[in-house]
Design an enzyme around this catalytic site. Structure first.
Site, PDB file in Angstrom:
ATOM      1  N   ARG A 102      41.222 -27.005  93.641  1.00 13.64           N
ATOM      2  CA  ARG A 102      39.456 -27.031  93.681  1.00 13.64           C
ATOM      3  C   ARG A 102      39.815 -25.530  92.212  1.00 13.64           C
ATOM      4  O   ARG A 102      39.978 -25.289  91.844  1.00 13.64           O
ATOM      5  CB  ARG A 102      39.096 -25.815  95.428  1.00 13.64           C
ATOM      6  CG  ARG A 102      37.809 -26.072  94.755  1.00 13.64           C
ATOM      7  CD  ARG A 102      37.562 -25.843  97.067  1.00 13.64           C
ATOM      8  NE  ARG A 102      36.308 -25.004  97.122  1.00 13.64           N
ATOM      9  CZ  ARG A 102      35.285 -25.483  96.837  1.00 13.64           C
ATOM     10  NH1 ARG A 102      34.975 -27.208  96.694  1.00 13.64           N
ATOM     11  NH2 ARG A 102      33.964 -25.077  97.569  1.00 13.64           N
ATOM     12  N   THR A 120      30.574 -35.274  96.824  1.00 10.85           N
ATOM     13  CA  THR A 120      31.579 -35.582  97.256  1.00 10.85           C
ATOM     14  C   THR A 120      32.147 -36.869  97.594  1.00 10.85           C
ATOM     15  O   THR A 120      31.270 -37.703  97.642  1.00 10.85           O
ATOM     16  CB  THR A 120      31.755 -34.174  98.617  1.00 10.85           C
ATOM     17  OG1 THR A 120      31.405 -33.142  98.407  1.00 10.85           O
ATOM     18  CG2 THR A 120      32.814 -33.974  99.491  1.00 10.85           C
ATOM     19  N   SER A 173      34.990 -24.101 100.810  1.00 10.91           N
ATOM     20  CA  SER A 173      34.589 -25.627 100.503  1.00 10.91           C
ATOM     21  C   SER A 173      34.538 -25.779 102.137  1.00 10.91           C
ATOM     22  O   SER A 173      35.229 -26.125 103.680  1.00 10.91           O
ATOM     23  CB  SER A 173      35.826 -26.577  99.861  1.00 10.91           C
ATOM     24  OG  SER A 173      35.396 -27.541 100.438  1.00 10.91           O
ATOM     25  N   SER A 174      33.162 -26.901 102.271  1.00 14.62           N
ATOM     26  CA  SER A 174      33.707 -27.768 103.201  1.00 14.62           C
ATOM     27  C   SER A 174      34.752 -28.671 103.879  1.00 14.62           C
ATOM     28  O   SER A 174      34.964 -29.395 104.713  1.00 14.62           O
ATOM     29  CB  SER A 174      32.733 -28.364 103.829  1.00 14.62           C
ATOM     30  OG  SER A 174      31.771 -27.214 103.832  1.00 14.62           O
TER      31      SER A 174
END
Ligand SMILES: *[C@@H]1O[C@H](CO)[C@@H](O)[C@H](O)[C@H]1NC(C)=O
Ligand SMILES: *[C@@H]1O[C@H](CO)[C@@H](O)[C@H](O)[C@H]1NC(C)=O
Ligand SMILES: *[C@@H]1O[C@H](CO)[C@@H](O)[C@H](O)[C@H]1NC(C)=O
Ligand SMILES: *[C@@H]1O[C@H](CO)[C@@H](O)[C@H](O)[C@H]1NC(C)=O
Length: 555
Positions: free
Chosen positions: A109, A380, A438-439
């Protein structure tokens, strides 16, 4: 003595005979007897577009590993869906290695600049998009590819880039999904007033038919030849910094990213969170991923002992009421559950307490705790892969909001993320040098006897965690196949516990649920998108969500 020897021969011959028959049976079963809904006997890829699933499948057929296929498919996705994903973003991987029977998480990330000032978060906004150079984090995408490939790759690094380089040179026709973004009433004017506009629109503002990624093709070629050093320590980093600085004299505030921030970038290898779900063990990333929320939801739902009957007429309303209530508890406890280094046992206790509070009615928000959740964002992309050795990769990648920061680096062809907006509303704003929460929740479920395996993940910002929990519930407890489990209309509970039903959700059930006093709104403009693969007894069902019009590929 002689008789014994004869016996040995007889035994040997019969054992060989049995082995031969078993061998033929196994061969036949694996070749031709897989059911039509799970047709692949060897390996498969589910990316969010048909072309990129095929790119991954081709890599597998050339002898590539699951990681090789995932990297090639993701590079392809960044060209087909440049609004979602690209090498200016970052990823999280969950990887299963069959030979060692181990699951590894690689967290690539983005990282915030070392001299990021918390004051910038006063410019957080509740509306999407939030363009601007100040929101860019050091992209982790390339380092993630490299680290995953170093550990789990089989084909040469270079060869994984070839399909994308070819596509970038030839140009990509604008597909209906990308077109929707490019014509979006809020996005179009923002894109047109920035350099990124020239990628997608003609000078007169009409949409191009094809996107040519000439500059990006060169950048990919350099990285293919020279490895990640070219990106983090060489000309590409220098060009990126220069373009990021130049982008800042727009109304956007400046970024403080330096070459040093790029040089120091490292992806992190992590132990997955692990939880037992019936005959399965689920593996999913720890913080900064919010995957622990999925475990929490599933642990609440597991206690209701759902079966395929739970979806029948007389039980369906109660079943969905329980699902909605679980999603509300997940919203309420989100920060507590996902930020801490939470232990699965503790999650289970939280889940039990929450389940006890689920009755026949909806309740005011405080009932589900005092913390509200929910930010919506839609970038995403997710790729799921199983290879012929039974290795699996679940990887979710993102530049965050559609087209990220909308900063397009002309000298490299890279669109940069706006991942730092994920710090907005997170409480702690002293985040220089850190990764935002983050999801993204790439997950793998393995049955304890290793006969079955589920590989899945989603895009859709804050909808990701509940989408994954619902697909797992559909598959494990309602007995649906992977296709049905992913296609089944989903529910999302947004901030303020407003329930969003997808358009195709059964009207009678919805009306009955509304009588339980849930407040609801029409579905969000863009759906969550799940890519999932299920393998059982050697037959593979791979599904790309029809919500993003992708299809899977395999052999
Ligand atoms: C960059 O640094 C300057 C001064 O050091 C500061 O005023 C500004 O807020 C910083 N910008 C960001 C995005 O952190
Ligand atoms: C806009 O420009 C494109 C490419 O130059 C051209 O094909 C198209 O006809 C133009 N459209 C209008 C409405 O001017
Ligand atoms: C929610 O907040 C109110 C007021 O701050 C407090 O009285 C109540 O106990 C809280 N409820 C929960 C479940 O924490
Ligand atoms: C239903 O919700 C409304 C608004 O949240 C509330 O005022 C009302 O008391 C609730 N009714 C029941 C039966 O819970």
């Amino acid at each position: 003595m002689k008789r014994w020897k004869g016996c040995h021969w007889l035994l040997l011959v019969s054992v060989l005979g049995v082995l031969a028959v078993v061998g033929v049976l196994v061969y036949v079963t694996r070749r031709g007897c897989c059911p039509s809904q799970a047709p692949y006997a060897h390996a498969a890829v589910a990316a969010d577009s048909t072309n990129c699933s095929k790119v991954g499948r081709d890599i597998l057929q050339q002898g590539g590993s699951a990681v090789d296929a995932a990297i090639a498919a993701m590079l392809c996705s960044s060209l087909v869906h440049p609004q979602s994903v690209g090498i200016g973003g970052g990823s999280i991987y969950t990887i299963y290695q069959a030979a060692t029977d181990r699951v590894t998480v690689i967290n690539a990330r983005e990282v915030a600049a070392k001299n990021l000032h918390p004051g910038m978060f006063s410019r957080c906004s509740k509306t999407v998009p939030i363009p601007g150079a100040q929101w860019i984090g050091v992209p982790g995408e390339i380092q993630g590819y490299w680290d995953a490939h170093q550990q789990f790759g089989k084909l040469p690094w270079k060869s994984l880039f070839q399909p994308a380089i070819q596509l970038a040179r030839n140009g990509i026709e604008i597909n209906p999904i990308l077109k929707k973004f490019l014509e979006h009433i809020l996005l179009k004017p923002e894109l047109l007033k920035r350099k990124i506009g020239s990628l997608f629109y003609n000078d007169n503002g009409t949409l191009r038919k094809t996107v040519l990624y000439a500059q990006l093709a060169k950048t990919l070629e350099t990285i293919a030849k020279q490895g990640p050093g070219a990106f983090y320590n060489g000309n590409i980093a220098q060009d990126l910094i220069k373009d990021i600085m130049n982008a800042s004299d727009h109304q956007d505030s400046a970024s403080n990213l330096t070459l040093e921030d790029f040089r120091q970038y490292k992806a992190v290898v992590m132990e997955p969170l692990t939880v037992s779900l019936g005959k399965y063990t689920m593996y999913t990333p720890p913080a900064p991923s919010r995957s622990a929320i999925i475990i929490f939801m599933l642990k609440i739902l597991e206690g209701f002992n759902f079966t395929p009957k739970s979806l029948e007429k007389d039980q369906k309303v109660e079943t969905y009421h329980r699902i909605i209530e679980s999603l509300k508890f997940a919203n309420g406890g989100e920060d507590k559950i996902s930020s801490a280094k939470i232990l699965p046992q503790l999650l289970e206790q939280f889940a039990q307490a929450a389940r006890k509070k689920i009755d026949g009615q909806a309740h005011p928000q405080e009932y589900y705790s005092n913390i509200s959740g929910g930010k919506e964002s839609y970038g995403t992309s997710h790729v799921s892969v199983i290879d012929s050795e039974g290795n699996a990769v679940s990887v979710t990648s993102s530049i965050n909001h559609p087209f990220g920061s909308m900063v397009y680096s002309e000298s490299t062809g890279i669109i940069l993320n706006n991942q730092l907006t994920d710090f907005c509303g997170s409480g702690n704003l002293e985040v220089a040098g850190l990764q935002p929460p983050s999801s993204m929740s790439p997950s793998i479920l393995l049955s304890k006897d290793r006969e079955s395996m589920m590989v899945l993940g989603a895009s859709g910002g804050s909808m990701i965690t509940s989408a994954i929990a619902q697909v797992i519930t559909n598959k494990l407890w309602f007995g649906l196949n992977m296709k049905e489990a992913i296609t089944q209309p989903r529910i999302y509970v947004a901030a303020g516990n407003v329930v969003h039903f997808e358009g195709s959700f059964d009207v009678d059930t919805k009306n009955a649920l509304l009588q339980k006093n849930h407040s609801s709104k029409k579905p969000l403009p863009l759906p969550s998108v799940v890519q999932g693969i299920f393998r059982e007894h050697g037959c593979i069902e791979a599904v790309s969500d029809e919500r993003k019009k992708g299809t899977s590929a395999g052999y």
